[in-house]
Write a protein that holds these residues in place. Structure first.
Motif, PDB file in Angstrom:
ATOM      1  N   PHE A 194      61.746  27.619  82.802  1.00  0.00           N
ATOM      2  CA  PHE A 194      62.780  27.958  83.774  1.00  0.00           C
ATOM      3  C   PHE A 194      62.551  29.355  84.325  1.00  0.00           C
ATOM      4  O   PHE A 194      61.883  30.193  83.700  1.00  0.00           O
ATOM      5  N   VAL A 195      63.074  29.575  85.512  1.00  0.00           N
ATOM      6  CA  VAL A 195      63.094  30.892  86.141  1.00  0.00           C
ATOM      7  C   VAL A 195      64.434  31.534  85.818  1.00  0.00           C
ATOM      8  O   VAL A 195      65.486  30.903  85.964  1.00  0.00           O
ATOM      9  N   ALA A 196      64.425  32.771  85.365  1.00  0.00           N
ATOM     10  CA  ALA A 196      65.667  33.514  85.121  1.00  0.00           C
ATOM     11  C   ALA A 196      65.800  34.591  86.185  1.00  0.00           C
ATOM     12  O   ALA A 196      64.811  35.180  86.623  1.00  0.00           O
ATOM     13  N   VAL A 197      67.043  34.851  86.587  1.00  0.00           N
ATOM     14  CA  VAL A 197      67.282  35.862  87.612  1.00  0.00           C
ATOM     15  C   VAL A 197      68.497  36.697  87.216  1.00  0.00           C
ATOM     16  O   VAL A 197      69.513  36.161  86.761  1.00  0.00           O
ATOM     17  N   HIS A 198      68.355  38.010  87.350  1.00  0.00           N
ATOM     18  CA  HIS A 198      69.497  38.923  87.173  1.00  0.00           C
ATOM     19  C   HIS A 198      69.912  39.410  88.558  1.00  0.00           C
ATOM     20  O   HIS A 198      69.149  40.085  89.251  1.00  0.00           O
ATOM     21  N   HIS A 236      63.910  24.566  86.921  1.00  0.00           N
ATOM     22  CA  HIS A 236      65.195  24.995  86.394  1.00  0.00           C
ATOM     23  C   HIS A 236      65.422  26.498  86.584  1.00  0.00           C
ATOM     24  O   HIS A 236      64.467  27.288  86.589  1.00  0.00           O
ATOM     25  N   VAL A 237      66.694  26.859  86.678  1.00  0.00           N
ATOM     26  CA  VAL A 237      67.069  28.245  86.963  1.00  0.00           C
ATOM     27  C   VAL A 237      68.165  28.682  85.999  1.00  0.00           C
ATOM     28  O   VAL A 237      69.107  27.933  85.723  1.00  0.00           O
ATOM     29  N   TYR A 238      68.029  29.908  85.509  1.00  0.00           N
ATOM     30  CA  TYR A 238      69.118  30.541  84.761  1.00  0.00           C
ATOM     31  C   TYR A 238      69.588  31.752  85.558  1.00  0.00           C
ATOM     32  O   TYR A 238      68.771  32.555  86.022  1.00  0.00           O
ATOM     33  N   PRO A 258      72.245  26.638  88.962  1.00  0.00           N
ATOM     34  CA  PRO A 258      71.717  27.386  87.819  1.00  0.00           C
ATOM     35  C   PRO A 258      72.532  27.154  86.554  1.00  0.00           C
ATOM     36  O   PRO A 258      73.732  26.881  86.604  1.00  0.00           O
ATOM     37  N   ALA A 259      71.878  27.274  85.407  1.00  0.00           N
ATOM     38  CA  ALA A 259      72.584  27.293  84.126  1.00  0.00           C
ATOM     39  C   ALA A 259      73.119  28.698  83.917  1.00  0.00           C
ATOM     40  O   ALA A 259      72.520  29.690  84.348  1.00  0.00           O
ATOM     41  N   ARG A 260      74.279  28.802  83.230  1.00  0.00           N
ATOM     42  CA  ARG A 260      74.865  30.105  82.923  1.00  0.00           C
ATOM     43  C   ARG A 260      75.441  30.069  81.515  1.00  0.00           C
ATOM     44  O   ARG A 260      75.994  29.059  81.081  1.00  0.00           O
ATOM     45  N   ILE A 284      70.250  38.896  77.991  1.00  0.00           N
ATOM     46  CA  ILE A 284      68.959  39.600  78.033  1.00  0.00           C
ATOM     47  C   ILE A 284      67.897  38.775  77.323  1.00  0.00           C
ATOM     48  O   ILE A 284      66.776  38.596  77.821  1.00  0.00           O
ATOM     49  N   ALA A 285      68.246  38.236  76.138  1.00  0.00           N
ATOM     50  CA  ALA A 285      67.282  37.436  75.372  1.00  0.00           C
ATOM     51  C   ALA A 285      66.932  36.141  76.107  1.00  0.00           C
ATOM     52  O   ALA A 285      65.773  35.712  76.089  1.00  0.00           O
ATOM     53  N   ILE A 286      67.912  35.509  76.753  1.00  0.00           N
ATOM     54  CA  ILE A 286      67.633  34.287  77.519  1.00  0.00           C
ATOM     55  C   ILE A 286      66.673  34.602  78.664  1.00  0.00           C
ATOM     56  O   ILE A 286      65.656  33.913  78.859  1.00  0.00           O
ATOM     57  N   CYS A 287      66.982  35.643  79.432  1.00  0.00           N
ATOM     58  CA  CYS A 287      66.109  36.015  80.552  1.00  0.00           C
ATOM     59  C   CYS A 287      64.723  36.439  80.065  1.00  0.00           C
ATOM     60  O   CYS A 287      63.720  36.194  80.734  1.00  0.00           O
TER      61      CYS A 287
END
Length: 557
Positions: A194-198, A236-238, A258-260, A284-287
């Motif tokens: 998955f791609v994570a985005v802040h 997938h996106v977080y 996105p998942a949250r 932070i750990a998920i990303c």
């Protein structure tokens, strides 16, 4: 190797950050003093983590903080593998006093002999206080000091990336954070990458508006994520965000699904602040575990994620980028694709199980159907203009043009923090008398005759005073910055060489420094007169590129 002993020969290094620094900045300060403790061969004393609560909708924090032991959030045993460290409570119980206190903040410092001092929310005894600001950068002077326990207070120190790199693997969260992150990733994505985005919003809408590429609209965020999904063939996106804008979030949800991570309900001794901090650390750990990460420029939270990815999860540096300017948006991509299998090596996972190993996944639902229904929300400047709340200021009569421009930057920053349209006073031109002072005669010219208004408007909504008077004609709250002032209602007053009408005049000297109170003030138009305020260099730096002369000045130069 240095070890913690019970003998009187043991020396200690204590630190406490300036009050307003959030947890990620506190951790970065820890790494500075971690490095300094190793160089001076002192046991590092870990302050309690300070948890801050925002004051309403403002970018500032309430004066009451909650403190938790460092070991409640971070893994002390890992820190002690590299260098001896103890918690502040342990130090207080074993030693009980500071031998040398060095305040390092912007507040005035007074050297003193033995006294009680406030340190990290506790009252401790300090044998002496010295005004040696910057002593933490003078290694030879520190090595020569024989004080058993040296404490630095109100610090903001951080290490550069190269010095952080060897320390960061030892500054880890408590194991429970990683366990909760891994459980969420497994439940949300299974084995799929998955791609994570802040996506930073809230206070950044005010304090980072002047910095290009920092703020991403909902539309631009979606485009950044889609590009990453297409490039890395990920479905997938977080999303980690502090946005509380329902319209923005609805748009992003419709476009990306996105998942949250949701906060668990606070139980037992855990306060809501403690839960918020735990959620932030889990995110932070998920990303950090994502195949690819998109962050927000200038955010310490994004920086913490990027460091966590390389130092703890073993990702390569090029697996994370900070979002910048997109330019003209291309057409939306179709997200339907499959992901090829890829087995990660131990060097890519940091030698620990990866919570998101890859395997082929089914095509995701196309976003084409929702594209027509979703529309990007108005930009932050547009929302501020729609509020029709104004901030006016006028400098003291003796201030020359460059001081007037510096005062403008103070109130430009304040207008951004309080989400008010800035009303630009006329520039006051002063003539010198034969004694070198300024005579009583003044000439006023519109700000736009000397400076570039379009550049200013690129960072925040502004109007000139004449336009404000023509369109609105009155001030709701007039605040004088004078020594003598009286409370009055419905009066005319002199302001920037004009006569204006004010519904009320109040004596709140220094009110311009009280952002929470400013945010709570309901007056539509607030005017400050006789001011001399200026910003420090760090706050000026991101604003100054937008406060420019008219183009003709540069052409003639």
């Amino acid at each position: 190797a240095l070890t913690v002993s019970d003998g009187s020969s043991q020396t200690y290094l204590l630190f406490d950050v300036v009050f307003h620094e959030q947890l990620n900045k506190q951790r970065r300060a820890l790494m500075f003093f971690f490095d300094l403790a190793r160089q001076t061969k002192r046991v590092l004393v870990l302050p309690r983590a300070r948890l801050l609560r925002r004051a309403g909708a403002s970018a500032r924090f309430a004066p009451e903080a909650e403190y938790v032991r460092w070991g409640d959030l971070f893994n002390l045993s890992v820190i002690n593998k590299l260098h001896p460290a103890i918690e502040l409570e342990t130090f207080v119980e074993a030693v009980g006093r500071i031998d040398l206190l060095v305040p390092d903040g912007s507040q005035a410092c007074t050297a003193a002999a033995e006294q009680q001092v406030l340190f990290n929310g506790l009252h401790l005894l300090a044998a002496r206080t010295e005004c040696q600001r910057g002593l933490q950068h003078q290694l030879h002077s520190l090595l020569a000091r024989d004080a058993r326990a040296i404490a630095f207070r109100d610090v903001t120190n951080q290490l550069g990336a190269q010095r952080v790199a060897p320390l960061r693997p030892y500054v880890r969260f408590a194991q429970g954070v990683y366990d909760r992150a891994a459980d969420f990733v497994a439940a949300s994505f299974g084995d799929a990458p998955f791609v994570a985005v802040h996506w930073r919003r809230t206070d950044f809408l005010q304090v980072r508006r002047s910095q290009p590429g920092v703020l991403q609209s909902a539309q631009h965020l979606v485009e950044h994520v889609k590009r990453a999904m297409e490039k890395y063939r990920i479905q997938h996106v977080y999303l980690a965000t502090d946005s509380d804008d329902k319209e923005e979030l609805a748009y992003v949800d419709a476009m990306l699904q996105p998942a949250r991570y949701k906060a668990p309900r606070a139980e037992g001794r855990d306060s809501d602040l403690r839960v918020q901090v735990d959620v932030a650390n889990v995110e932070i750990a998920i990303c950090a575990s994502a195949r690819f990460f998109l962050g927000t420029k200038t955010s310490s939270y994004t920086l913490a994620i990027i460091e966590e990815r390389t130092a703890v999860f073993g990702h390569k540096p090029d697996s994370a980028v900070e979002m910048g300017n997109l330019g003209e948006l291309p057409h939306a991509h179709d997200a339907r694709m499959t992901t090829p299998r890829h087995e990660k090596t131990e060097s890519e996972t940091g030698g620990r199980p990866d919570p998101s190993p890859d395997h082929p996944v089914l095509p995701a639902e196309s976003v084409t159907a929702v594209t027509a229904r979703a529309s990007a929300p108005p930009s932050p400047p547009e929302r501020i203009e729609q509020l029709q709340r104004f901030l006016l200021f006028d400098v003291s009569a003796g201030e020359q043009l460059n001081k007037q421009r510096r005062a403008l930057m103070f109130f430009l920053d304040l207008a951004m923090l309080t989400k008010r349209v800035l009303v630009l006073p006329r520039a006051r031109l002063l003539a010198r008398n034969k004694w070198g002072g300024h005579g009583p005669d003044e000439t006023f010219v519109r700000w736009g005759e000397l400076f570039n208004l379009s550049k200013l408007k690129a960072v925040h909504p502004v109007v000139e005073l004449e336009d404000f008077v023509e369109q609105r004609g009155r001030v709701d709250l007039h605040l004088r910055n004078a020594q003598e002032c009286s409370l009055e209602l419905d009066q005319t007053f002199g302001f920037n060489g004009l006569r204006l009408f004010a519904s009320r005049c109040e004596c709140r000297r220094g009110f311009q420094h009280n952002v929470p109170a400013m945010r709570a003030e309901t007056a539509t138009a607030i005017a400050f007169s006789e001011v001399t305020n200026q910003l420090g260099p760090q706050r000026v730096a991101p604003l100054r590129p937008y406060v420019r002369f008219t183009q003709g000045v540069y052409d003639r130069a």
